[in-house]
Design an enzyme around this catalytic site. Structure first.
Site, PDB file in Angstrom:
ATOM      1  N   ARG A 157       0.824  -1.222   0.000  1.00 30.90           N
ATOM      2  CA  ARG A 157       0.000   0.000   0.000  1.00 30.90           C
ATOM      3  C   ARG A 157       0.853   1.265   0.000  1.00 30.90           C
ATOM      4  O   ARG A 157       0.587   2.210  -0.731  1.00 30.90           O
ATOM      5  CB  ARG A 157      -0.925   0.019   1.229  1.00 30.90           C
ATOM      6  CG  ARG A 157      -2.068  -0.961   1.187  1.00 30.90           C
ATOM      7  CD  ARG A 157      -2.928  -0.795   2.451  1.00 30.90           C
ATOM      8  NE  ARG A 157      -2.081  -0.820   3.639  1.00 30.90           N
ATOM      9  CZ  ARG A 157      -1.837  -1.908   4.362  1.00 30.90           C
ATOM     10  NH1 ARG A 157      -2.419  -3.041   4.060  1.00 30.90           N
ATOM     11  NH2 ARG A 157      -1.030  -1.857   5.398  1.00 30.90           N
ATOM     12  N   ILE A 158       1.902   1.284   0.835  1.00 30.21           N
ATOM     13  CA  ILE A 158       2.708   2.513   0.927  1.00 30.21           C
ATOM     14  C   ILE A 158       3.545   2.698  -0.334  1.00 30.21           C
ATOM     15  O   ILE A 158       3.607   3.800  -0.895  1.00 30.21           O
ATOM     16  CB  ILE A 158       3.580   2.505   2.201  1.00 30.21           C
ATOM     17  CG1 ILE A 158       2.674   2.457   3.445  1.00 30.21           C
ATOM     18  CG2 ILE A 158       4.495   3.725   2.248  1.00 30.21           C
ATOM     19  CD1 ILE A 158       3.408   2.282   4.765  1.00 30.21           C
ATOM     20  N   THR A 237      11.981   4.688   4.475  1.00 28.07           N
ATOM     21  CA  THR A 237      10.970   5.003   5.500  1.00 28.07           C
ATOM     22  C   THR A 237      10.362   3.712   6.052  1.00 28.07           C
ATOM     23  O   THR A 237       9.295   3.752   6.658  1.00 28.07           O
ATOM     24  CB  THR A 237       9.833   5.864   4.908  1.00 28.07           C
ATOM     25  OG1 THR A 237       9.360   5.237   3.710  1.00 28.07           O
ATOM     26  CG2 THR A 237      10.258   7.283   4.618  1.00 28.07           C
ATOM     27  N   SER A 238      11.028   2.567   5.821  1.00 26.99           N
ATOM     28  CA  SER A 238      10.421   1.301   6.268  1.00 26.99           C
ATOM     29  C   SER A 238      10.957   0.906   7.643  1.00 26.99           C
ATOM     30  O   SER A 238      10.416   1.342   8.660  1.00 26.99           O
ATOM     31  CB  SER A 238      10.624   0.210   5.216  1.00 26.99           C
ATOM     32  OG  SER A 238      11.990  -0.138   5.102  1.00 26.99           O
ATOM     33  N   ARG A 239      12.010   0.121   7.676  1.00 26.65           N
ATOM     34  CA  ARG A 239      12.658  -0.220   8.938  1.00 26.65           C
ATOM     35  C   ARG A 239      14.162  -0.185   8.732  1.00 26.65           C
ATOM     36  O   ARG A 239      14.671  -0.622   7.691  1.00 26.65           O
ATOM     37  CB  ARG A 239      12.242  -1.623   9.405  1.00 26.65           C
ATOM     38  CG  ARG A 239      10.843  -1.690  10.025  1.00 26.65           C
ATOM     39  CD  ARG A 239      10.788  -0.966  11.371  1.00 26.65           C
ATOM     40  NE  ARG A 239       9.490  -1.084  12.005  1.00 26.65           N
ATOM     41  CZ  ARG A 239       8.488  -0.206  11.857  1.00 26.65           C
ATOM     42  NH1 ARG A 239       8.646   0.861  11.082  1.00 26.65           N
ATOM     43  NH2 ARG A 239       7.352  -0.385  12.489  1.00 26.65           N
ATOM     44  N   GLU A 268      17.693   2.200  16.551  1.00 25.00           N
ATOM     45  CA  GLU A 268      17.095   3.463  17.017  1.00 25.00           C
ATOM     46  C   GLU A 268      17.088   3.509  18.537  1.00 25.00           C
ATOM     47  O   GLU A 268      16.844   2.474  19.169  1.00 25.00           O
ATOM     48  CB  GLU A 268      15.658   3.566  16.485  1.00 25.00           C
ATOM     49  CG  GLU A 268      15.640   3.727  14.982  1.00 25.00           C
ATOM     50  CD  GLU A 268      14.233   3.791  14.398  1.00 25.00           C
ATOM     51  OE1 GLU A 268      13.265   4.023  15.140  1.00 25.00           O
ATOM     52  OE2 GLU A 268      14.121   3.602  13.179  1.00 25.00           O
ATOM     53  N   HIS A 285      12.436   9.057  12.605  1.00 22.26           N
ATOM     54  CA  HIS A 285      11.276   8.151  12.469  1.00 22.26           C
ATOM     55  C   HIS A 285       9.945   8.918  12.534  1.00 22.26           C
ATOM     56  O   HIS A 285       9.140   8.724  13.455  1.00 22.26           O
ATOM     57  CB  HIS A 285      11.325   7.053  13.543  1.00 22.26           C
ATOM     58  CG  HIS A 285      10.615   5.796  13.125  1.00 22.26           C
ATOM     59  ND1 HIS A 285      11.026   4.537  13.483  1.00 22.26           N
ATOM     60  CD2 HIS A 285       9.505   5.604  12.361  1.00 22.26           C
ATOM     61  CE1 HIS A 285      10.197   3.631  12.973  1.00 22.26           C
ATOM     62  NE2 HIS A 285       9.260   4.258  12.290  1.00 22.26           N
TER      63      HIS A 285
HETATM   64  C1  DGY Z   1       4.816   2.103  11.558  1.00 24.73           C
HETATM   65  O1  DGY Z   1       3.609   2.356  11.659  1.00 24.73           O
HETATM   66  O2  DGY Z   1       5.249   0.959  11.448  1.00 24.73           O
HETATM   67  C2  DGY Z   1       5.750   3.269  11.553  1.00 24.73           C
HETATM   68  O3  DGY Z   1       7.065   2.961  11.509  1.00 24.73           O
HETATM   69  C3  DGY Z   1       5.387   4.269  12.594  1.00 24.73           C
HETATM   70  O4  DGY Z   1       4.412   4.960  11.944  1.00 24.73           O
END
Ligand code: DGY
Length: 326
Positions: A157-158, A237-239, A268, A285
């Site tokens: 989705r993202i 922007t994932s992990r 983190e 984050h």
């Molecule tokens: C998530 O939702 O997994 C993000 O990293 C925090 O929004």
């Protein structure tokens, strides 16, 4: 009937508190300091529900300390902090918050992409420094975004929301995912499938949107950076652990890639000093951090808890096996 006891490791937002408070007795952790592990284990002892953040590990240790626990509701879509099989073994529901943060997270991936391409971090520092001497022809020249090739690693989705935004920049969109998207989705998003290697080789901007799993840990390391263009930028922007950070620092230092924009890190809140370079943009984050979206995420977690504790199936159950057992 006694009201179920809940622990929330954050005070949440008023809208989410209203949902919980209507049916539960909630112990909100309100201190500005994060709850420490010992306190978390102590407070969860007599609780039936837990509303938690991705910084809190829900594992065998916590589950053993909370014999009455029926649900652990994560306020995040990613749930690598939750040992779901351990929850399942103990009949504890685990839930997350999918869907509500997709667009906000995609906005932020683009924020980072634009920032690193156009050197906004360096520009902002110069503008605030008092040392700016005025417009100059070759000052902080960045890289064009429009017309370039955007590679999306992880086309859920993202990833798709990120792809949708590329049309305005007249970009070519490529993606790689364990699963091919349907032809209809590819057409709608003007996206073409590539194998992992080809995605690395062809992308000018590579944006990462895979979940953290055993198979994705360290997915991007030295050999992958070596295949990328020396002019390419990496956006994550994932992990954090999807990227081997030491290898990324080396790739940045040796010009294997042009830059990186990161919202997430391997350990983190520690950020590897080598990542703090002019050709990186670093955020703490924040990708889902709009007030609207964080409120929706907190409300979703609250709804999952209330559903579970009033005998209904939580809408975002990660371990449906525990429900069948009922
Ligand atoms: C998530 O939702 O997994 C993000 O990293 C925090 O929004």
């Amino acid at each position: 009937m006694p009201r179920p006891k809940i622990l929330s490791t954050r005070p949440l937002f008023e809208a989410a508190r209203r949902i919980l408070d209507a049916t539960c007795d909630v112990d909100y952790w309100t201190s500005p300091e994060r709850i420490n592990r010992a306190e978390l284990l102590r407070r969860v002892q007599d609780k039936e529900g837990l509303v938690c953040l991705l910084t809190e590990k829900v594992n065998d240790e916590l589950l053993a300390a909370a014999p009455k626990l029926c649900i652990a509701a994560n306020i995040a879509v990613g749930f690598d902090n939750i040992d779901v099989p351990a929850c399942t073994r103990r009949g504890v529901a685990a839930t997350n918050t999918p869907g509500v943060l997709d667009e906000t997270t995609a906005d932020f991936a683009w924020t980072l992409l634009m920032a690193v391409a156009r050197r906004i971090g360096e520009g902002e520092q110069l503008a605030r420094s008092g040392n700016w001497k005025g417009w100059d022809l070759d000052q902080l020249c960045g890289t064009d975004v429009w017309g370039k090739t955007l590679g999306i690693l992880g086309f859920g989705r993202i990833g798709r929301a990120v792809a949708r935004r590329a049309a305005g920049f007249r970009m070519k969109v490529l993606y790689h995912d364990a699963m091919h998207a349907t032809e209809a989705a590819e057409r709608e998003l003007h996206a073409e499938y590539r194998d992992f290697n080809a995605l690395l080789v062809e992308s000018d901007f590579l944006s990462v949107h895979v979940p953290l799993l055993a198979e994705t840990r360290g997915l991007l390391s030295g050999p992958q950076f070596a295949r990328m263009k020396p002019t390419a930028f990496l956006i994550n922007t994932s992990r954090g652990p999807v990227i081997d950070e030491a290898a990324l620092v080396h790739a940045l230092e040796t010009g294997k890639i042009a830059g990186a924009a990161l919202d997430v890190y391997e350990n983190e809140p520690f950020i590897l000093p080598g990542l703090k370079r002019p050709n990186t943009v670093l955020a703490p984050h924040l990708a889902s951090a709009s007030l609207e979206t964080r409120t929706k995420m907190a409300c979703m977690a609250a709804e999952n808890v209330v559903a579970m504790l009033t005998g209904k199936r939580p809408p975002n159950l990660l371990n449906p096996e525990i429900w069948k057992e009922r």
